[in-house]
Scaffold this motif. Structure first.
Motif, PDB file in Angstrom:
ATOM      1  N   ALA A 198       0.829  -1.210   0.000  1.00 59.97           N
ATOM      2  CA  ALA A 198       0.000   0.000   0.000  1.00 59.97           C
ATOM      3  C   ALA A 198       0.861   1.257   0.000  1.00 59.97           C
ATOM      4  O   ALA A 198       0.541   2.250  -0.666  1.00 59.97           O
ATOM      5  CB  ALA A 198      -0.940   0.003   1.203  1.00 59.97           C
TER       6      ALA A 198
ATOM      7  N   THR B 119      -6.723  -0.873   4.350  1.00 60.99           N
ATOM      8  CA  THR B 119      -5.286  -0.619   4.287  1.00 60.99           C
ATOM      9  C   THR B 119      -4.945   0.285   3.114  1.00 60.99           C
ATOM     10  O   THR B 119      -3.945   1.005   3.131  1.00 60.99           O
ATOM     11  CB  THR B 119      -4.518  -1.956   4.157  1.00 60.99           C
ATOM     12  OG1 THR B 119      -4.821  -2.775   5.291  1.00 60.99           O
ATOM     13  CG2 THR B 119      -3.006  -1.749   4.097  1.00 60.99           C
ATOM     14  N   PHE B 120      -5.817   0.295   2.110  1.00 61.84           N
ATOM     15  CA  PHE B 120      -5.563   1.050   0.883  1.00 61.84           C
ATOM     16  C   PHE B 120      -6.478   2.267   0.735  1.00 61.84           C
ATOM     17  O   PHE B 120      -6.581   2.840  -0.349  1.00 61.84           O
ATOM     18  CB  PHE B 120      -5.739   0.136  -0.335  1.00 61.84           C
ATOM     19  CG  PHE B 120      -4.748  -0.986  -0.383  1.00 61.84           C
ATOM     20  CD1 PHE B 120      -3.580  -0.869  -1.114  1.00 61.84           C
ATOM     21  CD2 PHE B 120      -4.972  -2.166   0.324  1.00 61.84           C
ATOM     22  CE1 PHE B 120      -2.653  -1.904  -1.149  1.00 61.84           C
ATOM     23  CE2 PHE B 120      -4.056  -3.198   0.290  1.00 61.84           C
ATOM     24  CZ  PHE B 120      -2.888  -3.070  -0.445  1.00 61.84           C
TER      25      PHE B 120
ATOM     26  N   SER C 105      -1.254   8.960   0.039  1.00 66.41           N
ATOM     27  CA  SER C 105      -1.316   7.767  -0.790  1.00 66.41           C
ATOM     28  C   SER C 105      -1.259   8.085  -2.272  1.00 66.41           C
ATOM     29  O   SER C 105      -1.986   8.949  -2.761  1.00 66.41           O
ATOM     30  CB  SER C 105      -2.610   6.986  -0.484  1.00 66.41           C
ATOM     31  OG  SER C 105      -2.734   5.894  -1.375  1.00 66.41           O
TER      32      SER C 105
ATOM     33  N   LYS D 237      -9.055   0.581  -7.141  1.00 64.93           N
ATOM     34  CA  LYS D 237      -8.422  -0.495  -6.362  1.00 64.93           C
ATOM     35  C   LYS D 237      -9.373  -1.685  -6.372  1.00 64.93           C
ATOM     36  O   LYS D 237     -10.486  -1.603  -5.848  1.00 64.93           O
ATOM     37  CB  LYS D 237      -8.150  -0.010  -4.938  1.00 64.93           C
ATOM     38  CG  LYS D 237      -7.158   1.160  -4.885  1.00 64.93           C
ATOM     39  CD  LYS D 237      -7.194   1.891  -3.563  1.00 64.93           C
ATOM     40  CE  LYS D 237      -8.338   2.887  -3.495  1.00 64.93           C
ATOM     41  NZ  LYS D 237      -8.122   4.099  -4.280  1.00 64.93           N
TER      42      LYS D 237
END
Length: 394
Positions: A192, A258-259, A265, A272
């Motif tokens: 990630a 987590t993403f 980010s 995703k």
């Protein structure tokens, strides 16, 4: 799409030229408000990239923002005196197109036009822009052997199929085998953030190459997310969780979150996709003589933390999923086949996964007893645009 097409045709030359002074062009596109303040901060603070990598991400970001931004970017390259003096090689690149330059005031007025106004802006693309090479990163967690559970025979066939199809779609494909719960958690956090690639050797990472997976002896010298992220997890599971090789559970919600989007980010605003092949309970799913399908979508002006996700699970909550010990699982094999067919036609992911739902729903666990053992995959998404993956022929 004249401006965007012009950038795409000359992308390599533009990027090579702008490497002469990355800070100047970044500040210029910020001054012209071609990018948002958050995008400016992210592009300015990218780690682990050389100058060329920074320029590539800037140009990709401009292209992602659509035709109008591409037009203004080309105008900047052609008309700004400081840009022209700093990057003299720009004049060697064919950027001129009369449709890209500002229209003179004395040109035709919309008030006297019989057709649509020439100043009317085209509606922003409703499709995620996937221009990076590779398209993105595909991570496979393939749990075959367990401490306290049965071996998942046939899972390597699924991994092979996923490696083939996502490599064909332009993704860099990496695989981790037989991960405990904590290893899965740490590996996903590493993928990630991509903040410490030296950690990857701890997870026995393999990379798809030509016709199979081969061990990576040390951390790759460069690894980036590109324009999309795919995560495929194949393991045992229970309701809402997947199992590590040690039999301990990791919640699917924890995996996806987590993403989630943050200011730091590189995947914020990018699609995703999570493909989960695991049982979600111990019940047998029986068939009935009716079926119903419905999909829903929404969009928002601002990007929430949970936006841009697509999660497809092999079965609905509380039920088993099926896997052939030689041919692989019903779900993953259907996903790979439908991707091969649908992506060649330009279909989007939700359309393709609806076909997967339909195909898997027709399969019979006991051929002699129709309806006795069935399986129904489940797809959830917060995608804001159409996600269209295309084969890479080069």
């Amino acid at each position: 799409m004249a401006a965007k097409g012009t950038i795409r045709r000359n992308k390599t030359a533009i990027q090579a030229t702008l490497c002469a002074d990355y800070s100047l062009i970044l500040n210029k596109v910020d001054e012209k408000q071609l990018i948002t303040p958050r995008e400016y901060r992210n592009l300015r603070s990218i780690n682990r990239e050389d100058v060329e990598g920074h320029v590539v991400k800037l140009v990709d970001k401009i292209m992602d923002k659509g035709e109008d931004t591409c037009k203004k970017f080309l105008e900047l390259l052609q008309t700004d005196e400081e840009v022209k003096s700093t990057y003299p090689d720009l004049k060697k690149i064919q950027l001129t197109n009369t449709s890209l330059l500002p229209t003179p005031v004395q040109a035709s007025s919309a008030e006297h036009s019989d057709g649509p106004s020439p100043q009317k802006r085209r509606k922003e693309d409703d499709q995620y822009q996937l221009n990076s090479r590779p398209t993105g990163l595909c991570v496979i967690i393939n749990n075959e052997n367990f401490t306290y559970m049965n071996q998942r025979r046939g899972t390597n066939r699924d991994a092979q199929s996923l490696g083939e199809v996502f490599s064909w779609l332009g993704f860099r494909v990496l695989m981790c085998k037989d991960q405990t719960r904590d290893q899965m958690d740490q590996a996903l956090k590493c993928f990630a953030s991509l903040s410490d690639l030296s950690q990857l050797h701890e997870f026995s990472v393999q990379e798809w190459s030509e016709n199979g997976f081969t061990d990576i002896k040390e951390a790759p010298p460069s690894l980036n997310h590109g324009d999309a992220f795919i995560c495929c997890i194949m393991s045992h599971g229970e309701s809402g969780v997947v199992s590590g090789s040690d039999g301990k559970s990791l919640p699917i919600k924890h995996i996806t979150r987590t993403f989630k989007a943050t200011d730091q980010s590189a995947l914020t605003g990018k699609p995703k996709v999570f493909l989960i092949q695991a049982c979600q309970g111990k019940q047998d799913h029986r068939g009935v003589l009716s079926e119903d399908l419905q999909a829903d979508d929404c969009q928002s002006q601002y990007i929430p933390e949970e936006a841009d996700f697509l999660v497809a699970i092999a079965t609905v909550e509380d039920y088993k999923s099926f896997r052939h010990i030689t041919d692989g699982s019903w779900f993953i094999q259907s996903v790979c086949q439908q991707l091969k067919e649908g992506c060649s036609r330009g279909d989007d992911m939700t359309t393709i996964l609806s076909r997967v739902n339909n195909e898997v729903s027709k399969k019979e666990g006991v051929k002699q007893q129709p309806g006795k053992l069935k399986q129904m995959p489940e797809v959830k998404f917060t995608l804001r645009k159409r996600l269209v993956l295309t084969p890479h022929c080069d």
